[in-house]
Design an enzyme around this catalytic site. Structure first.
Site, PDB file in Angstrom:
ATOM      1  N   GLU A 146      49.666  40.089   7.939  1.00  0.00           N
ATOM      2  CA  GLU A 146      51.072  40.412   8.159  1.00  0.00           C
ATOM      3  C   GLU A 146      51.874  39.188   8.594  1.00  0.00           C
ATOM      4  O   GLU A 146      53.025  39.008   8.181  1.00  0.00           O
ATOM      5  CB  GLU A 146      51.198  41.504   9.233  1.00  0.00           C
ATOM      6  CG  GLU A 146      50.520  42.810   8.859  1.00  0.00           C
ATOM      7  CD  GLU A 146      49.101  42.926   9.380  1.00  0.00           C
ATOM      8  OE1 GLU A 146      48.709  44.034   9.778  1.00  0.00           O
ATOM      9  OE2 GLU A 146      48.387  41.885   9.396  1.00  0.00           O
ATOM     10  N   LEU A 159      17.503  30.167   1.586  1.00  0.00           N
ATOM     11  CA  LEU A 159      18.423  31.259   1.933  1.00  0.00           C
ATOM     12  C   LEU A 159      19.829  30.776   2.251  1.00  0.00           C
ATOM     13  O   LEU A 159      20.544  31.369   3.056  1.00  0.00           O
ATOM     14  CB  LEU A 159      17.883  32.076   3.120  1.00  0.00           C
ATOM     15  CG  LEU A 159      16.489  32.690   2.927  1.00  0.00           C
ATOM     16  CD1 LEU A 159      16.067  33.424   4.186  1.00  0.00           C
ATOM     17  CD2 LEU A 159      16.473  33.624   1.728  1.00  0.00           C
ATOM     18  N   HIS A 216      46.913  36.575  10.893  1.00  0.00           N
ATOM     19  CA  HIS A 216      46.631  37.814  10.185  1.00  0.00           C
ATOM     20  C   HIS A 216      47.511  37.924   8.948  1.00  0.00           C
ATOM     21  O   HIS A 216      48.515  37.218   8.793  1.00  0.00           O
ATOM     22  CB  HIS A 216      46.843  38.998  11.111  1.00  0.00           C
ATOM     23  CG  HIS A 216      45.798  39.112  12.181  1.00  0.00           C
ATOM     24  ND1 HIS A 216      45.686  40.198  13.028  1.00  0.00           N
ATOM     25  CD2 HIS A 216      44.785  38.268  12.537  1.00  0.00           C
ATOM     26  CE1 HIS A 216      44.674  40.023  13.856  1.00  0.00           C
ATOM     27  NE2 HIS A 216      44.119  38.858  13.587  1.00  0.00           N
TER      28      HIS A 216
END
EC number: 3.5.4.26
Length: 353
Positions: free
Chosen positions: A56, A207, A54
């Protein structure tokens, strides 16, 4: 290095968070800036991919011992649970951070609570710095988690008189190469691309997301979803080419709506359970009309070419509007020239009552 304000650090954290767009689902995009006790930047991080460290944790690793007594500035409330990674709230406490500044609280029951854990450990916590800006940068994930189905962006391309193809059905290419490349950049930020079977039968699109420099396939591809009530997608359609995962969503599998077609709210709910937080609705005009009529579109992105056809299919068909009083009003949030074309971004206004 000179010290920076908390406001400046949050602005930088929001910029960092944007680097994860399209790569973190089912997780949010998050950015973090760590300041030492003197207000100097000693660490930066963003959540780069689901399952990875993450924001942090990345910032703390950069800061090392200089995080002690410092301030963590983060765009989303630090998580308070153990999933594929440990709780960021605990990591911040263990690092000796004295203050945590949060832009937006986490709306999910499983991950929320980081602010309370930090306060209980004696860490000063401040909420709401640049909240609107951070919310905007993470709007798809926040919206999806608050209501339980993905954020829907309807993208279309048309001439100035609203035609998506000529009278003979030809539509390649209405907009410029620059606009088409911009669409690939937009596709790269979502988890799924949705079209109707009519678009597959008429245009046989791939796509996929292609590299903007050389046209090669991007490493990460969104899920391709074909809304196909009766299973008419050809076996040799390009959406079945294996270049990306594809789901042919039929009424038998998803459920049928009032008109017998695929139930759209059920489709979005099923996508949410698959970890899809943002989708790009690309076609065709009737499917777009059905999404709009059901109030399921969160953002409209229109590419308008400076051309006139005078005849041919319209970009939008049957959105449930029969009189001017029922028109779907939009709030334009951005107008940008892309090559010779205009890209207009707008948000549907909520209807009163």
């Amino acid at each position: 290095m000179a010290s920076v304000s908390v406001d400046e650090a949050m602005r930088r954290a929001i910029e960092l968070a944007a680097r994860g767009l399209g790569a973190t689902s089912p997780n949010p995009v998050v950015g973090c800036v760590l300041l030492d006790a003197d207000g100097e930047v000693v660490g930066e991080g963003f959540h780069a991919y689901a399952g990875g460290p993450h924001a942090e944790i990345v910032a703390l690793a950069q800061a090392g011992r200089r995080a002690r007594g410092g301030t963590a500035v983060v765009t989303l409330e630090p998580c308070d649970h153990t999933g594929r990674t440990g709780p960021c709230s605990t990591a911040l406490v263990q690092a000796g951070v004295a203050r945590v500044v949060i832009a937006v609280p986490d709306p999910t029951p499983v991950a929320a609570g980081g602010a309370a854990t930090l306060r209980a450990a004696g860490v000063r916590v401040d909420l709401g710095v640049r909240a609107a800006e951070a919310e905007s940068g993470n709007i798809a994930w926040l919206t999806a988690m608050r209501r339980g189905w993905p954020y829907v962006i309807w993208k279309y391309a048309a001439t100035l008189d609203g035609r998506s193809a000529a009278a003979d059905g030809t539509s390649m290419w209405i907009t410029s190469e620059a606009a088409r490349m911009d669409v690939h950049a937009l596709r790269a930020t979502v988890d799924a691309v949705i079209v109707g079977v009519g678009t597959v039968l008429a245009d046989d699109p791939r796509l996929t997301v292609r590299n903007l420099r050389d046209g090669s396939l991007a490493i990460r591809q969104p899920l391709r979803v074909v809304v196909d009530s009766a299973g008419r997608t050809p076996v040799d359609a390009q959406v079945r080419d294996g270049a990306a995962a594809t789901w042919i969503a039929t009424a038998d599998e998803v459920g049928a709506g009032a008109t017998g077609g695929v139930d759209l709210p059920a489709l979005l709910a099923a996508l949410h359970t698959r970890g899809v937080r943002a989708v790009l609705l690309e076609g065709g005009p009737r499917l777009a009309g059905a999404f709009l009529a059901a109030g399921l579109v969160d953002r409209v992105v229109g590419y308008l070419a400076p051309r006139l056809l005078g005849a041919g299919p319209a970009a939008l068909v049957d959105a449930g509007v029969t009189t001017i009083a029922e028109a779907i009003d939009l709030e334009i949030t951005d107008v940008t020239q892309i090559g010779p074309d205009l890209r207009i971004t707008a948000l549907p206004r909520k209807r009163e009552g």
